[in-house]
Design a protein around this motif. Structure first.
Motif, short mmCIF file in Angstrom:
data_model
loop_
_atom_site.label_atom_id
_atom_site.label_comp_id
_atom_site.label_asym_id
_atom_site.label_seq_id
_atom_site.Cartn_x
_atom_site.Cartn_y
_atom_site.Cartn_z
N LYS A 372 0.76 -1.12 -0.07
CA LYS A 372 0.09 -0.16 0.05
C LYS A 372 1.06 1.19 0.05
N GLY A 373 2.21 1.13 0.10
CA GLY A 373 3.06 2.22 0.17
C GLY A 373 2.81 3.12 1.42
N GLU A 374 2.38 2.49 2.60
CA GLU A 374 2.28 3.20 3.77
C GLU A 374 2.84 2.61 5.05
N GLY A 375 2.88 3.23 6.15
CA GLY A 375 3.05 2.57 7.29
C GLY A 375 4.61 2.96 7.80
N LEU A 376 4.96 2.54 8.89
CA LEU A 376 6.34 2.69 9.64
C LEU A 376 7.53 2.84 8.53
N PHE A 377 7.65 1.85 7.79
CA PHE A 377 8.72 1.65 6.87
C PHE A 377 8.84 2.83 5.73
N LEU A 378 7.79 3.87 5.65
CA LEU A 378 7.79 4.98 4.70
C LEU A 378 7.99 5.95 5.79
N CYS A 379 8.02 5.95 7.01
CA CYS A 379 8.19 7.05 7.78
C CYS A 379 9.51 7.88 8.13
N PRO A 380 9.75 8.99 7.92
CA PRO A 380 11.06 9.68 8.24
C PRO A 380 11.27 9.46 9.72
N ILE A 381 12.56 9.47 9.96
CA ILE A 381 12.84 9.17 11.53
C ILE A 381 12.46 10.40 12.42
N THR A 382 12.62 11.57 11.71
CA THR A 382 11.95 12.83 12.43
C THR A 382 10.99 13.40 11.61
N GLN A 383 9.60 13.70 12.03
CA GLN A 383 8.54 14.06 11.18
C GLN A 383 8.38 15.47 11.57
N ILE A 384 8.63 16.31 12.59
CA ILE A 384 8.48 17.52 12.98
C ILE A 384 9.54 18.26 13.20
N TRP A 385 9.65 19.65 12.99
CA TRP A 385 11.04 20.43 13.34
C TRP A 385 10.41 21.41 14.60
N VAL A 386 11.27 21.64 15.33
CA VAL A 386 11.09 22.70 16.59
C VAL A 386 12.46 23.61 16.40
N PHE A 387 12.42 24.73 16.10
CA PHE A 387 13.38 25.70 15.99
C PHE A 387 13.09 26.67 16.93
N LEU A 388 14.28 27.28 17.95
CA LEU A 388 13.64 27.97 18.71
C LEU A 388 14.96 29.17 19.11
N TRP A 389 14.56 30.23 19.54
CA TRP A 389 15.60 31.22 19.58
C TRP A 389 15.65 31.62 21.00
N SER A 390 16.70 31.22 21.78
CA SER A 390 16.75 31.05 23.21
C SER A 390 16.52 32.59 23.86
N THR A 391 16.64 33.55 23.24
CA THR A 391 16.62 34.83 24.07
C THR A 391 15.16 35.29 24.05
N LEU A 392 14.13 34.43 23.37
CA LEU A 392 12.72 34.81 23.43
C LEU A 392 12.32 34.16 24.68
N PHE A 393 13.11 33.42 25.46
CA PHE A 393 12.36 32.77 26.48
C PHE A 393 12.78 33.30 27.99
N GLU A 394 11.74 33.68 28.84
CA GLU A 394 12.13 33.96 30.14
C GLU A 394 12.84 32.99 30.83
N ASP A 395 13.45 33.20 32.06
CA ASP A 395 14.29 32.36 32.89
C ASP A 395 13.26 30.91 33.37
N ASP A 396 11.88 31.46 33.45
CA ASP A 396 11.07 30.04 33.90
C ASP A 396 10.55 29.44 32.39
N LEU A 397 11.13 29.82 31.36
CA LEU A 397 10.75 29.13 30.03
C LEU A 397 9.44 29.59 29.57
#
Ligand code: FAD
Length: 599
Positions: A372-397
């Protein structure tokens, strides 16, 4: 159709070079050497070849240490990304122990095949933020601002999604977005990020992406569900067969040195790399009429240059190598995105461990992929991205209000480059053992703009022996401070997922939130993310951090020699490097053609 009835057209050194090496002066001009217009060393550069080889009379020789590895399994996304399985085409060698990290040793992993790292990597396609390139341009690199390099991304890309601005649709390198998340915790992670105020951006690969966001990743997987490596995209069997008279692809072959006449490169020496090592006395030489283009990657390129007498004078003399060009930048300034993983136990079926630990489930998933061309064998190891810029976080995150102001998070401005990536991965991303039957969800916290630098130096004059790679992680104390913050943010995301009802239990986390415990955790968990770069950086020779190539990728002080791979990046980009490597290759091709005299 697969399997091909005709084998991929590769040759071996005796078929294409002249034996014994470099001709002596008495041989006359190159004696009986095999002559090519261009010699390309390192198979990631294959991206150039179809374009360089425009004129039918142009002859090219491509030398690659690995093989063609043209197998069905090499196209299955999950199987081909399992780079630690026996037989996977990789180099694996330990880095220099780092005293500031309790002497712990990790391994470097690099791809070894036509197509280099793109044959085994995680298939993540990211161009990186426009600001990264605009910063190069601001520091004097002519032709390298985002607006100037975007056409080279577009040229190669064959985006399989909707026609949106900024993507290429007609290129051979297929990229796609999946419209659903394959694994439950991935979706729950995006929900948690939203709750934390981190915006979801539609498309990481456009300049409109803010400097802090998360989203769905593009993957280099084609419409049939196959990995689309640079090998598959740019030098598939049809192209290689079509050009075999004028393009010789010589695999299993190590370039051992570049050969000079005065300061001009005239050819390359090489030998066949058999499993048992090189055949004694079987050295070959080929002559390059126009140029030699080195693209052996951030570790292989400085190694070949130093073996050829181009590099830091004192180091070459120490190794007994004749200095042809003293270039202190060669092998200096090794940059890498250091990473530290926190890991949580999750239900087995929610992670890739399901395939490892449940043979029947694995068969089921495999059949799903096959039919069917589906399922975990098709899945990239990482599917989402999370890019952050540390200066935009307060000390309490918590996030600062300005993170919502578009002008403050404009990622085309060199002021606003993200410095942390969190990679959510449903697998064990550490060296530690995970008991059979346990599912894992990891948060790999990565520093995108590390200040620490390492180096590549020759360990031996044997070209097959891996060089000494000192990653220099955390030698600049600012990196440790930032990594503590990155780990704390990872843990915060996990807590949010738990608070929203997703079942996760601690597997590999710091003992407490104190700096001391975070530091101990960093020392025992740090790892590489395989993004080695900048060891032959594009910068002036006398830059405070000395350069190796000019803005047209020509090696300083040496004629007829260019480098085109991740080693030339002036500094590491704030993202994954395969798309930038291809962009560099496309731009190099363009410059080679511009500089070629018309006949
Ligand atoms: C496990 C892993 C996962 C990764 N995941 C991703 C990802 O998901 N997304 C992403 O963007 N990036 C990823 N990367 C990084 C990306 O693949 C690399 O940054 C990129 O492939 C580097 O390209 P390069 O041209 O600089 O060098 P390489 O890809 O390393 O190519 C160099 C080639 O030169 C050959 N060579 C070296 N020395 C010689 C010699 N003396 N003679 C002949 N041939 C030689 C090598 O065999 C190799 O084929 C990953 C890397 C790895 C290892």
């Amino acid at each position: 159709m697969w399997p091909f009835s005709t084998p991929y057209p590769v040759v071996k050194p005796p078929d294409i070079g002249s034996q014994t090496g470099f001709p002596s002066d008495s041989c006359g001009e190159h004696g009986h050497a095999a002559v090519y217009d261009y010699i390309v060393v390192g198979g990631e550069f294959i991206v150039h070849i179809p374009s360089i080889d425009l004129h039918p009379s142009v002859r090219i020789l491509l030398l690659e240490r690995g093989g063609a590895v043209d197998t069905w399994a090499s196209r299955v996304p999950l199987l081909s990304a399992a780079y630690m399985t026996p037989g996977s085409p990789i180099y694996r060698h330990p880095v220099t122990p780092m005293n500031n990290l309790d002497g712990r040793v990790v391994n470097m992993i690099r791809g070894k095949a036509l197509g280099g790292g793109s044959r085994i990597n995680g298939m993540v396609y990211t161009r990186t933020f426009a600001a990264d390139y605009n910063r190069w341009s601001e520091s004097g690199r002519k032709g390298w601002s985002y607006d100037e390099i975007e056409p080279f991304f577009i040229k190669s890309e064959g985006f399989l999604g909707p026609r949106t601005d900024g993507h290429g649709f007609d290129g051979p390198w297929k990229t796609r977005l999946f419209d659903r998340y394959f694994l439950k915790p991935t979706a729950r992670c995006v929900d948690a990020l939203k709750s934390m105020g981190i915006p979801v951006a539609e498309d990481i690969n456009t300049p409109a992406t803010p400097a802090i966001a998360c989203g769905n990743l593009h993957a280099t997987i084609d419409r049939s569900g196959h990995r689309c490596s640079t090998f598959d995209a740019f030098l598939p069997q049809t192209v290689a067969l079509d050009r075999r008279d004028r393009l010789k692809i010589c695999t299993g072959t190590a370039a051992t040195s570049l050969r000079f006449e005065g300061n001009r490169i005239v050819g390359v020496s090489f030998f066949e790399e058999l499993e048992s090592g090189p055949e004694p006395g079987r050295n070959y030489y080929a002559h390059a009429r126009r140029e030699v283009i080195v693209c052996c990657g951030a570790i292989g390129s400085p190694q070949l240059l130093m073996l050829s007498g181009i590099g830091p004078k004192a180091h070459l003399q120490e190794r007994g190598i004749r200095v042809v060009k003293d270039l202190p930048g060669v092998g200096s300034n090794l940059e890498e995105h250091v990473g530290v993983s926190t890991m949580y136990r999750v239900p087995l079926q929610d992670s890739f461990h399901y395939i490892r630990d449940r043979p029947l489930g694995a068969i089921q998933e495999f059949l799903k992929y096959l039919f069917k061309g589906e399922g975990l064998f098709l899945c990239p190891i990482t599917q989402i991205w999370v890019f952050l810029w540390s200066t935009l976080f307060e000390d309490d995150l918590t996030l600062l209000g300005k993170s919502k102001d578009p002008s403050q998070v404009d990622s085309t401005s060199p002021e606003n480059i993200p410095d942390i990536e969190i990679m959510p991965i449903a697998f064990n991303t550490t060296d530690s053992e995970v008991p059979i039957g346990t599912g894992i969800f990891s948060f790999l916290a990565v520093l995108l703009q590390p200040r620490s630098r390492g180096s590549v130096r020759l360990e031996s004059n044997d070209p097959l022996y891996p060089p000494t790679c000192d990653l220099g992680f955390f030698t600049d104390p600012a990196d440790r401070v930032l990594m503590r913050k990155a780990i704390r943010i990872s843990q915060r995301i996990a807590e949010q997922m738990q608070a929203e009802g997703y079942p996760m239990e601690d597997q590999n986390v710091p003992d407490s939130d104190s700096d001391a415990d975070l530091d101990a955790f960093i020392n025992k968990s740090y790892r590489t993310t395989f993004h080695y770069s900048s060891t032959c950086r594009m910068a002036p020779e006398d830059d405070t951090c000395p350069g190796v190539v000019d803005d047209r990728l020509r090696v300083h002080g040496v004629r007829n020699l260019r480098i085109a791979d991740c080693s030339i990046l002036p500094n590491i980009l704030s993202n994954h490097l395969q798309a930038p490597a291809v962009m560099v290759a496309e731009k190099c091709t363009h410059m080679v053609l511009e500089d070629t005299p018309r006949t």
